[in-house]
Design a protein around this motif. Structure first.
Motif, PDB file in Angstrom:
ATOM      1  N   MET A 183       1.035 -27.235  53.489  1.00 40.74           N
ATOM      2  CA  MET A 183       0.808 -25.963  54.193  1.00 40.74           C
ATOM      3  C   MET A 183      -0.615 -25.488  53.943  1.00 40.74           C
ATOM      4  O   MET A 183      -1.016 -25.284  52.796  1.00 40.74           O
ATOM      5  CB  MET A 183       1.812 -24.915  53.709  1.00 40.74           C
ATOM      6  CG  MET A 183       1.483 -23.481  54.082  1.00 40.74           C
ATOM      7  SD  MET A 183       1.513 -23.136  55.870  1.00 40.74           S
ATOM      8  CE  MET A 183       3.255 -23.305  56.236  1.00 40.74           C
ATOM      9  N   ASP A 184      -1.400 -25.360  55.002  1.00 39.98           N
ATOM     10  CA  ASP A 184      -2.763 -24.825  54.920  1.00 39.98           C
ATOM     11  C   ASP A 184      -2.654 -23.300  54.999  1.00 39.98           C
ATOM     12  O   ASP A 184      -2.423 -22.735  56.071  1.00 39.98           O
ATOM     13  CB  ASP A 184      -3.586 -25.380  56.074  1.00 39.98           C
ATOM     14  CG  ASP A 184      -5.028 -24.890  56.076  1.00 39.98           C
ATOM     15  OD1 ASP A 184      -5.312 -23.882  55.407  1.00 39.98           O
ATOM     16  OD2 ASP A 184      -5.854 -25.505  56.761  1.00 39.98           O
ATOM     17  N   LEU A 221      -4.812 -20.759  54.631  1.00 37.03           N
ATOM     18  CA  LEU A 221      -5.773 -20.029  55.440  1.00 37.03           C
ATOM     19  C   LEU A 221      -5.440 -20.142  56.919  1.00 37.03           C
ATOM     20  O   LEU A 221      -5.450 -19.147  57.654  1.00 37.03           O
ATOM     21  CB  LEU A 221      -7.193 -20.525  55.175  1.00 37.03           C
ATOM     22  CG  LEU A 221      -8.299 -19.893  56.029  1.00 37.03           C
ATOM     23  CD1 LEU A 221      -8.269 -18.370  55.933  1.00 37.03           C
ATOM     24  CD2 LEU A 221      -9.664 -20.424  55.638  1.00 37.03           C
ATOM     25  N   SER A 222      -5.110 -21.352  57.370  1.00 33.07           N
ATOM     26  CA  SER A 222      -4.737 -21.516  58.777  1.00 33.07           C
ATOM     27  C   SER A 222      -3.494 -20.704  59.104  1.00 33.07           C
ATOM     28  O   SER A 222      -3.396 -20.085  60.172  1.00 33.07           O
ATOM     29  CB  SER A 222      -4.495 -23.000  59.084  1.00 33.07           C
ATOM     30  OG  SER A 222      -5.684 -23.742  58.971  1.00 33.07           O
ATOM     31  N   ASP A 223      -2.534 -20.702  58.177  1.00 39.42           N
ATOM     32  CA  ASP A 223      -1.308 -19.943  58.389  1.00 39.42           C
ATOM     33  C   ASP A 223      -1.590 -18.448  58.481  1.00 39.42           C
ATOM     34  O   ASP A 223      -1.081 -17.753  59.366  1.00 39.42           O
ATOM     35  CB  ASP A 223      -0.336 -20.225  57.234  1.00 39.42           C
ATOM     36  CG  ASP A 223       0.989 -19.503  57.399  1.00 39.42           C
ATOM     37  OD1 ASP A 223       1.633 -19.666  58.450  1.00 39.42           O
ATOM     38  OD2 ASP A 223       1.391 -18.771  56.473  1.00 39.42           O
ATOM     39  N   ARG A 229     -14.566 -18.648  54.331  1.00 36.59           N
ATOM     40  CA  ARG A 229     -14.637 -19.563  53.181  1.00 36.59           C
ATOM     41  C   ARG A 229     -15.876 -19.280  52.344  1.00 36.59           C
ATOM     42  O   ARG A 229     -15.810 -19.159  51.124  1.00 36.59           O
ATOM     43  CB  ARG A 229     -14.699 -21.009  53.670  1.00 36.59           C
ATOM     44  CG  ARG A 229     -13.419 -21.627  54.151  1.00 36.59           C
ATOM     45  CD  ARG A 229     -13.762 -23.033  54.598  1.00 36.59           C
ATOM     46  NE  ARG A 229     -12.649 -23.791  55.116  1.00 36.59           N
ATOM     47  CZ  ARG A 229     -12.795 -24.987  55.689  1.00 36.59           C
ATOM     48  NH1 ARG A 229     -14.007 -25.506  55.822  1.00 36.59           N
ATOM     49  NH2 ARG A 229     -11.739 -25.638  56.133  1.00 36.59           N
ATOM     50  N   TYR A 238      -6.344 -17.290  47.896  1.00 39.69           N
ATOM     51  CA  TYR A 238      -7.523 -18.131  48.070  1.00 39.69           C
ATOM     52  C   TYR A 238      -8.097 -18.522  46.712  1.00 39.69           C
ATOM     53  O   TYR A 238      -8.489 -19.666  46.500  1.00 39.69           O
ATOM     54  CB  TYR A 238      -8.573 -17.406  48.912  1.00 39.69           C
ATOM     55  CG  TYR A 238      -9.750 -18.299  49.260  1.00 39.69           C
ATOM     56  CD1 TYR A 238      -9.686 -19.155  50.355  1.00 39.69           C
ATOM     57  CD2 TYR A 238     -10.907 -18.305  48.487  1.00 39.69           C
ATOM     58  CE1 TYR A 238     -10.741 -19.989  50.665  1.00 39.69           C
ATOM     59  CE2 TYR A 238     -11.968 -19.137  48.794  1.00 39.69           C
ATOM     60  CZ  TYR A 238     -11.878 -19.979  49.882  1.00 39.69           C
ATOM     61  OH  TYR A 238     -12.923 -20.813  50.176  1.00 39.69           O
ATOM     62  N   LEU A 281      -6.402 -21.504  45.132  1.00 38.13           N
ATOM     63  CA  LEU A 281      -6.508 -22.848  45.709  1.00 38.13           C
ATOM     64  C   LEU A 281      -7.199 -23.816  44.759  1.00 38.13           C
ATOM     65  O   LEU A 281      -7.044 -25.027  44.883  1.00 38.13           O
ATOM     66  CB  LEU A 281      -7.250 -22.791  47.052  1.00 38.13           C
ATOM     67  CG  LEU A 281      -6.553 -21.988  48.155  1.00 38.13           C
ATOM     68  CD1 LEU A 281      -7.339 -22.066  49.458  1.00 38.13           C
ATOM     69  CD2 LEU A 281      -5.114 -22.449  48.366  1.00 38.13           C
ATOM     70  N   ARG A 291      -1.490 -23.470  43.262  1.00 36.77           N
ATOM     71  CA  ARG A 291      -1.672 -23.789  44.689  1.00 36.77           C
ATOM     72  C   ARG A 291      -0.431 -24.465  45.246  1.00 36.77           C
ATOM     73  O   ARG A 291       0.023 -24.137  46.353  1.00 36.77           O
ATOM     74  CB  ARG A 291      -2.893 -24.690  44.863  1.00 36.77           C
ATOM     75  CG  ARG A 291      -3.075 -25.187  46.292  1.00 36.77           C
ATOM     76  CD  ARG A 291      -4.337 -25.994  46.447  1.00 36.77           C
ATOM     77  NE  ARG A 291      -4.532 -26.424  47.826  1.00 36.77           N
ATOM     78  CZ  ARG A 291      -5.689 -26.822  48.342  1.00 36.77           C
ATOM     79  NH1 ARG A 291      -6.779 -26.867  47.575  1.00 36.77           N
ATOM     80  NH2 ARG A 291      -5.786 -27.175  49.604  1.00 36.77           N
ATOM     81  N   GLU A 341       1.688 -22.967  48.400  1.00 29.84           N
ATOM     82  CA  GLU A 341       1.862 -23.710  49.644  1.00 29.84           C
ATOM     83  C   GLU A 341       3.338 -23.847  49.989  1.00 29.84           C
ATOM     84  O   GLU A 341       3.724 -23.754  51.165  1.00 29.84           O
ATOM     85  CB  GLU A 341       1.189 -25.070  49.529  1.00 29.84           C
ATOM     86  CG  GLU A 341      -0.332 -24.987  49.510  1.00 29.84           C
ATOM     87  CD  GLU A 341      -1.008 -26.319  49.258  1.00 29.84           C
ATOM     88  OE1 GLU A 341      -2.207 -26.419  49.558  1.00 29.84           O
ATOM     89  OE2 GLU A 341      -0.341 -27.245  48.756  1.00 29.84           O
TER      90      GLU A 341
END
Length: 299
Positions: A1-2, A4-6, A176, A189, A192, A198, A202
């Motif tokens: 699971m990314d 930031l994208s989520d 970022r 963040y 990570l 992390r 995720e």
């Protein structure tokens, strides 16, 4: 699971370029500071960000500025330069002749739309003005800015769509870069860089509805219960149980506002055994029942 994208996906983060301005010195653009998140990229030239009560901030070519809602500000060629409201500056569209002529600056301005509590949490991680200097951008970000600059000077069909998508790309790179430079980055963040935490984060984001007890999270991290609890709170900034509740509430808000699912269905989707347990947790978190919260959105 990314993650930031989520988060960006759930915030429905989407940008749109609203002006590419060809400026001749002395020049100045005035902004009211009302948009939730605005991006400015000095594709060519130099300038300053000026705000009342703050020192002017110099801008160099390819610098990216992220401005959140609040204090009005100006982008100027030099301190004291006359300014015009951005709306007035936009009334004169660029032509191919303008782009081929002499200029001291090429300024691109765009705005992002972010919604819900996920969007609010992302915005809260940013100051009023955040600058990602061109000299500090990683090669991929610099390449994206190069594409923006080239497309801003193009006159081919589909230009607006390309600029908008490249502005979205810029947001990911800029977030970022900014978060790497500050202690105010979101807790997830910061985590990570911590493999055990992390891994748990995720998994929580991938399926918050699972029976995530503290022992279960500790096992997923490969740590003792005490070590995991201490490490999670230190790295993320809140206890693991509170983080899970906040995550579930954000998912519930999303479902309440964007779907017609029943409260029972939403309860199950975010990890509660029934709608009564969900309503109790939601009321404790928001001070209002989920049904009333949904009803208020429709008014």
């Amino acid at each position: 699971m990314d993650i930031l994208s989520d988060e960006l996906s759930r915030a429905r983060a989407q940008g749109a370029v609203f002006s590419v301005l060809h400026q001749v010195r002395p020049w100045g653009l005035r902004f009211g500071g009302r948009r939730p998140l605005t991006a400015h990229i000095l594709l060519e030239g130099t300038g300053f960000i000026v705000r009342a009560g703050a020192d002017p901030i110099p801008l160099q070519p390819r610098d990216v500025v992220l401005a959140t809602a609040g204090t009005p500000y100006e982008i100027v060629s030099e301190v004291g330069a006359p300014t015009v409201p951005i709306g007035a500056a936009r009334e004169k569209p660029l032509s191919a002749k303008d782009l081929d002529g002499p200029a001291d600056a090429l300024v691109m301005c765009g705005a992002y739309v972010l919604s819900g509590s996920v969007g609010e949490s992302l915005l809260q991680s940013l100051p009023g003005i955040a600058i990602v200097a061109g000299r500090d951008q990683d090669p991929a970000h610099a390449a994206a800015i190069d594409l923006l600059a080239a497309e801003a000077r193009a006159t081919d069909s589909g230009q607006q769509a390309l600029l908008d998508r490249l502005l979205d790309v810029n947001l990911v790179y800029a977030l970022r870069a900014w978060w790497r430079s500050t202690d105010a980055a979101p807790g997830w963040y910061r985590a990570l860089g911590n493999p055990p935490i992390r891994s748990v984060l995720e998994q929580l984001h991938a399926d918050p509805a699972l029976d995530w007890t503290l022992p279960a999270m500790s096992r997923a991290a490969g740590l003792s219960r005490a070590a995991f609890a201490a490490q999670f709170a230190r790295v993320v900034g809140v206890p693991a149980g509170r983080y899970l509740t906040q995550l579930r509430m954000r998912r519930a808000e999303d479902a309440l506002s964007r779907t017609d699912l029943t409260l029972a269905a939403i309860a199950g989707s975010v990890g509660y055994s029934n709608e009564f347990a969900f309503a109790t947790a939601f009321r404790r978190h928001h001070g209002i029942s989920p049904g009333r919260w949904r009803g208020n959105l429709k008014r």
